[in-house]
Structure formats: C-alpha cells, structure tokens
Design an enzyme around this catalytic site. Structure first.
Site, PDB file in Angstrom:
ATOM      1  N   GLU A 147       6.968   5.556  -0.102  1.00 41.93           N
ATOM      2  CA  GLU A 147       7.116   5.138   1.304  1.00 41.93           C
ATOM      3  C   GLU A 147       7.396   3.640   1.478  1.00 41.93           C
ATOM      4  OE1 GLU A 147       3.909   6.877   3.709  1.00 41.93           O
ATOM      5  OE2 GLU A 147       3.663   8.358   2.121  1.00 41.93           O
ATOM      6  N   GLU A 178       5.703  16.939  -0.678  1.00 43.43           N
ATOM      7  CA  GLU A 178       4.359  16.960  -0.090  1.00 43.43           C
ATOM      8  C   GLU A 178       4.292  17.934   1.102  1.00 43.43           C
ATOM      9  OE1 GLU A 178       2.791  13.087   0.757  1.00 43.43           O
ATOM     10  OE2 GLU A 178       3.547  12.209  -1.091  1.00 43.43           O
TER      11      GLU A 178
HETATM   12  O1  G3I Z   1     -12.203   8.483  -4.663  1.00 43.23           O
HETATM   13  C1  G3I Z   1     -12.902   7.853  -3.580  1.00 43.23           C
HETATM   14  C2  G3I Z   1     -14.393   8.180  -3.650  1.00 43.23           C
HETATM   15  O2  G3I Z   1     -14.929   7.602  -4.830  1.00 43.23           O
HETATM   16  C3  G3I Z   1     -15.093   7.617  -2.413  1.00 43.23           C
HETATM   17  O3  G3I Z   1     -16.453   7.996  -2.432  1.00 43.23           O
HETATM   18  C4  G3I Z   1     -14.417   8.197  -1.155  1.00 43.23           C
HETATM   19  C5  G3I Z   1     -15.042   7.699   0.122  1.00 43.23           C
HETATM   20  O4  G3I Z   1     -14.611   6.368   0.349  1.00 43.23           O
HETATM   21  O5  G3I Z   1     -13.015   7.813  -1.149  1.00 43.23           O
HETATM   22  C6  G3I Z   1     -12.340   8.377  -2.255  1.00 43.23           C
HETATM   23  O6  G3I Z   1     -11.000   7.986  -2.223  1.00 43.23           O
HETATM   24  C7  G3I Z   1     -10.265   8.606  -1.167  1.00 43.23           C
HETATM   25  C8  G3I Z   1      -9.137   9.440  -1.800  1.00 43.23           C
HETATM   26  O7  G3I Z   1      -8.294   9.976  -0.780  1.00 43.23           O
HETATM   27  C9  G3I Z   1      -9.679  10.582  -2.631  1.00 43.23           C
HETATM   28  O8  G3I Z   1     -10.317  11.504  -1.794  1.00 43.23           O
HETATM   29  C10 G3I Z   1      -9.672   7.489  -0.334  1.00 43.23           C
HETATM   30  O9  G3I Z   1     -10.714   6.834   0.355  1.00 43.23           O
HETATM   31  C11 G3I Z   1      -8.699   8.079   0.683  1.00 43.23           C
HETATM   32  O10 G3I Z   1      -8.002   7.024   1.332  1.00 43.23           O
HETATM   33  C12 G3I Z   1      -7.653   8.925  -0.075  1.00 43.23           C
HETATM   34  O11 G3I Z   1      -6.785   9.524   0.897  1.00 43.23           O
HETATM   35  C13 G3I Z   1      -5.534   9.940   0.334  1.00 43.23           C
HETATM   36  C14 G3I Z   1      -4.417   9.223   1.101  1.00 43.23           C
HETATM   37  O12 G3I Z   1      -3.149   9.647   0.600  1.00 43.23           O
HETATM   38  C15 G3I Z   1      -4.500   7.718   0.938  1.00 43.23           C
HETATM   39  O13 G3I Z   1      -4.270   7.386  -0.410  1.00 43.23           O
HETATM   40  C16 G3I Z   1      -5.387  11.454   0.525  1.00 43.23           C
HETATM   41  O14 G3I Z   1      -6.345  12.127  -0.268  1.00 43.23           O
HETATM   42  C17 G3I Z   1      -3.989  11.864   0.085  1.00 43.23           C
HETATM   43  O15 G3I Z   1      -3.754  13.241   0.366  1.00 43.23           O
HETATM   44  C18 G3I Z   1      -2.939  11.053   0.854  1.00 43.23           C
HETATM   45  O16 G3I Z   1      -1.691  11.424   0.355  1.00 43.23           O
HETATM   46  C19 G3I Z   1      -0.578  10.680   0.885  1.00 43.23           C
HETATM   47  C20 G3I Z   1       0.380  10.424  -0.256  1.00 43.23           C
HETATM   48  O17 G3I Z   1      -0.257   9.696  -1.271  1.00 43.23           O
HETATM   49  C21 G3I Z   1       1.646   9.721   0.238  1.00 43.23           C
HETATM   50  N1  G3I Z   1       2.271  10.479   1.338  1.00 43.23           N
HETATM   51  C22 G3I Z   1       1.356  10.739   2.469  1.00 43.23           C
HETATM   52  C23 G3I Z   1       0.142  11.515   1.979  1.00 43.23           C
HETATM   53  C24 G3I Z   1      -0.780  11.851   3.141  1.00 43.23           C
HETATM   54  O18 G3I Z   1      -1.313  10.688   3.703  1.00 43.23           O
END
Ligand code: G3I
Length: 422
Positions: free
Chosen positions: A183, A306
């Site tokens: 992105e 996705e």
């Molecule tokens: O791993 C940590 C954990 O240790 C911690 O306890 C917890 C609470 O803070 O957070 C966990 O990390 C989270 C991670 O997902 C794993 O669950 C992050 O905070 C959270 O921001 C992350 O969200 C991901 C998001 O991207 C941001 O990176 C979503 O799972 C994921 O599905 C989403 O995917 C994105 C693609 O990468 C790019 N395209 C859009 C798509 C949807 O937003």
C-alpha cells in the site's frame, strides 16, 4: 493407477508437471490425449480424483494458487484447515517489520521460521507479507533514525537495505513470493500520502526519497533472493480502468517497468464490504478482468491477495438497506460477490493466485482490528466459525474451475465457453 492418481491430485508443484502427468494418465488409461480428442471438458466435482471437491483440488485443476492468511503462529486447527482447503498461504502479520525487529538489531524469527518450515514441509506456496508498509507496523525507531540523519535519504536507503538483507537473506530460496512494498499509495483518492491525516500517517518513505524508494526496495530484494517473486500489494476499492486510484497504480507500475525495476507482480487486495462504492459491491467481473489485463500488459503477474466480503448485516448500523436481509439472502449475495471477483482471475491468464484474508469467520481482522471491529461479526470468509463450507466456498471453487489450463498438447481450451461477462 492409484499411485498415478495420488501423484496427479496429490501435491503437484507446477502445472507443467501436472500437464505431463495428465497426458501420461490419459495415455495410460488408453484415453486419447486431449490434442487428439475433442476439447477437454471443464473439470467438475464429478471428475475423477475430485475427492471432496475442495478449493485445493480446484486450485490444482485450474493452475491458480488458492491461499488463506495466517495471523501469527499456526494452531493445529489452522494447520488442518490449511492442508484441507488451500495450496498456499500468506503471513498476515509475522513478517511485518515491527514483529520481526521491534528494536533495531533485535530480531524475532520464531514465528516466521515455523511458518516457512510448515509451508516448505507441506509443499504450500508461501507469500511473505510484507517488507515495507508506511501506514502500519513500521517500528518507530526507523523513522526516528531517518528524521535525525544528516542525509535522511541515504539513511533510509541503508535501513531499507539492511531490512531486506536480514529478512530476505534469512529465507533466501525458501519463500515463493514477497510483498516487498504494501500500500504505497493514499488509501482513498489517488496519489501518495504526503501528509499525516486522521486515517493514515504520511508515507515517509515517499516524502524522504520520492517514488525511487520503490526502485531501491525492489532492486535490493532482487539481489537478496533472485528466485523469489517480488510483488507490490495495493488496495484498490474500484479496480477498473478510469478509476483515479486504479489508473494511478497502473501508471506507477508502467513507470517502474520502464525503469527496469524488478517488480514481478501486483497484488490487488479486494477487501469488499457491502455498501462500498461500485463496483466492489457488484464485483464486476469484466471491469476487474480488464484492469488485471491492463496491469499484465506491463509485464507483471496479478493476484487477488486479501479477498474478504463482509456481510451486509454488519453494516446495518450504518442504516444501510440490508438491515432486513435474511441470513440466507446475505450469504447468497456474499457468494455472488466472491464468484464474480474470482471469475475475473480465472479469465486472466496472468492471474496466478487468489488469497482470502483469513480462514474461518470467527477469526477475521475485521472483528478484531481498526474501525470495523465495532461492527462485528463480519463473517467475511469462506468457512464459518465451525469450519463448515459456506455458499461462498463453492462459488469460489466453481469460479476457479472456469480456468481450464491447456494440458499437454491440448490445443483448444475447455469446451464450455467462458460465462457471459457480468
Ligand atoms: O502480536 C501482537 C500481540 O502481541 C499484542 O498482544 C496484540 C495487542 O496489542 O497486538 C498484536 O499485534 C496485532 C496484530 O494484528 C496481530 O494480531 C497488531 O496490534 C494489529 O495492529 C495487527 O492488525 C493487523 C493489521 O493488518 C495491521 O498490521 C491485522 O491482523 C491484519 O489482518 C491487517 O492486514 C492488513 C494487511 O497487512 C494489509 N492490507 C490491509 C489488511 C487489513 O487491514
């Protein structure tokens, strides 16, 4: 014959080998090879070897990889589901910069090692997502070092090269596809995120080094792993020629290819939400296929990376007209959007993969992350919370089967003409 069938529908690694096996199987069974016979009829769930008629079987028939997203470490259930239904998967979070190097020089490889090992030991194609993403999960120390540097552009290039050499170097030759840049463009509209906004921070890679940061990223990635396929992954809400963001992305890819930047593919994310702007909701096969072909004409492969389709009830809170939709109607509408989207991939020879962004409805990013979490449950995937196949599962499988790869010396495609473009 059993061995041959096991080989045929077991774990073929490339369509070429599958083609040779198909011809061998046909010859062995005394069946005239496709070239001599009438056009091959399109495979169906009644075909020999279809087994339980899974997505994985359809993926092998069609030559299109079908994958899911695995959030972090794989649970035994996720391992079983992945092996039962998919031929590929994407690491949803494990390879993101803040997960692998939260502080400079301090690396976490446990989850990524396990995911790469699992993919390799089961012959699954792995998409590692992602190396650079300005919007989320770039550790704060990166921008802090760039901002403090006498030459921010040179510092950024060094940090990017170090990132690539550490993460790609560790898995050289073991990861099929890398989402090198995720992105890069503004979330809405067209162009770049040049300033912080409520929804998203500025793209500091771009504001520091201009568009050339993409050249630096892909050139370093090619050097780090010459065998891997290098993708730019983007979310285009209205993937059609004439849409401002779609056109901007197409022009960007054209410029990169003209500059001989080693970009092998473009991922179109396809997060679909009922009520989103056309045609995401209507899932116009012909518009999406036309856009995919325009990207392919630059010389890149294209993938749906996705895909998920949030059910309309979750938007009831927005007062949308679907608030009185029955569950069966909503699931049918959802299946139709999935089918029209995947059908576009089946119709575009350069489309090499379809990935849904999650395994079961009870484990989707939409229910746990960001502004959509409050509208849960979205139920956006192909398996329900119990792992049962939803109508959308069968619609994706059948859309894949509309791609009937030429096998062996077969000169004509499947006998059934393409379905009318919707
Ligand atoms: O791993 C940590 C954990 O240790 C911690 O306890 C917890 C609470 O803070 O957070 C966990 O990390 C989270 C991670 O997902 C794993 O669950 C992050 O905070 C959270 O921001 C992350 O969200 C991901 C998001 O991207 C941001 O990176 C979503 O799972 C994921 O599905 C989403 O995917 C994105 C693609 O990468 C790019 N395209 C859009 C798509 C949807 O937003």
């Amino acid at each position: 014959m059993k061995l041959l069938r096991q080989q045929l529908f077991g774990q073929p690694r490339d369509i070429g080998r599958l083609a040779a096996l198909c011809v061998a199987a046909a010859t062995f069974a005394g069946v005239p090879t496709p070239a001599a016979a009438s056009p091959v009829t399109r495979p169906s769930c009644a075909s020999p070897g279809a087994g339980d008629c899974s997505l994985a079987w359809a993926a092998r028939q069609s030559g299109i990889y079908v994958g899911t997203a695995i959030s972090n470490s794989m649970t035994p259930l996720e391992q079983a589901d992945t092996l039962a239904h998919f031929t590929a998967f994407t690491t949803e979070n494990a390879f993101k910069w803040s997960e692998t190097e939260p502080t400079k020089g301090s690396f976490n490889w446990g989850v990524t090692d396990a995911l790469v090992d699992f993919a390799q030991s089961h012959g699954l194609r792995l998409r590692a997502h992602n190396i650079f993403w300005h919007r989320m999960q770039t550790p704060a120390w990166v921008k802090a070092e760039v901002d403090a540097a006498a030459d921010p552009k040179a510092k950024l290039k060094q940090l990017m090269t170090d990132r690539i050499n550490s993460v790609m170097g560790r898995y050289r030759g073991r990861v099929a596809v890398w989402d090198v840049v995720n992105e890069p463009l503004a979330l809405f509209g067209s162009g770049w995120d040049t300033a912080d906004s409520l929804l998203t921070p500025a793209n500091f890679f771009y504001t520091t080094a201009g568009e050339g940061y993409l050249d630096d990223a892909f050139n370093a990635a090619r050097a780090a792993d010459p065998k891997a396929k290098l993708f730019l992954n983007e979310t285009v809400w209205n993937p059609a020629i004439g849409d401002p963001k779609a056109d901007f992305l197409l022009a960007l890819v054209q410029r990169l290819r003209q500059r001989k930047v080693p970009i092998d593919g473009v991922g179109l994310q396809m997060h679909a939400m009922f009520g989103a702007k056309e045609p995401m909701f209507s899932g116009s096969t012909s518009k999406l296929a036309a856009y995919m072909n325009a990207l392919a004409r630059t010389g890149v492969k294209v993938e749906i990376t996705e895909l998920d389709v949030s059910l309309p009830q979750t938007l009831a809170a927005f007062g949308r007209k679907w608030s009185n939709t029955t569950d069966a109607q909503a699931l049918a509408m959802q299946a139709s959007v999935f089918q029209r989207t995947v059908r576009a991939c089946a119709q575009v020879a350069a489309c090499t993969g379809v990935t849904v962004w999650g395994m079961r409805d009870n484990n989707t990013w939409l229910d746990r992350f960001g502004p959509t979490a409050g509208l849960a449950p979205h139920r956006p995937l192909l398996l329900d919370g119990t792992g049962a196949r939803k109508p959308a599962y069968n619609s994706v499988r059948d859309a894949l089967l509309e791609r009937c790869p030429l096998r062996g010396r077969q000169k004509t495609p499947c006998s059934t003409p393409w379905p009318a473009a919707s």
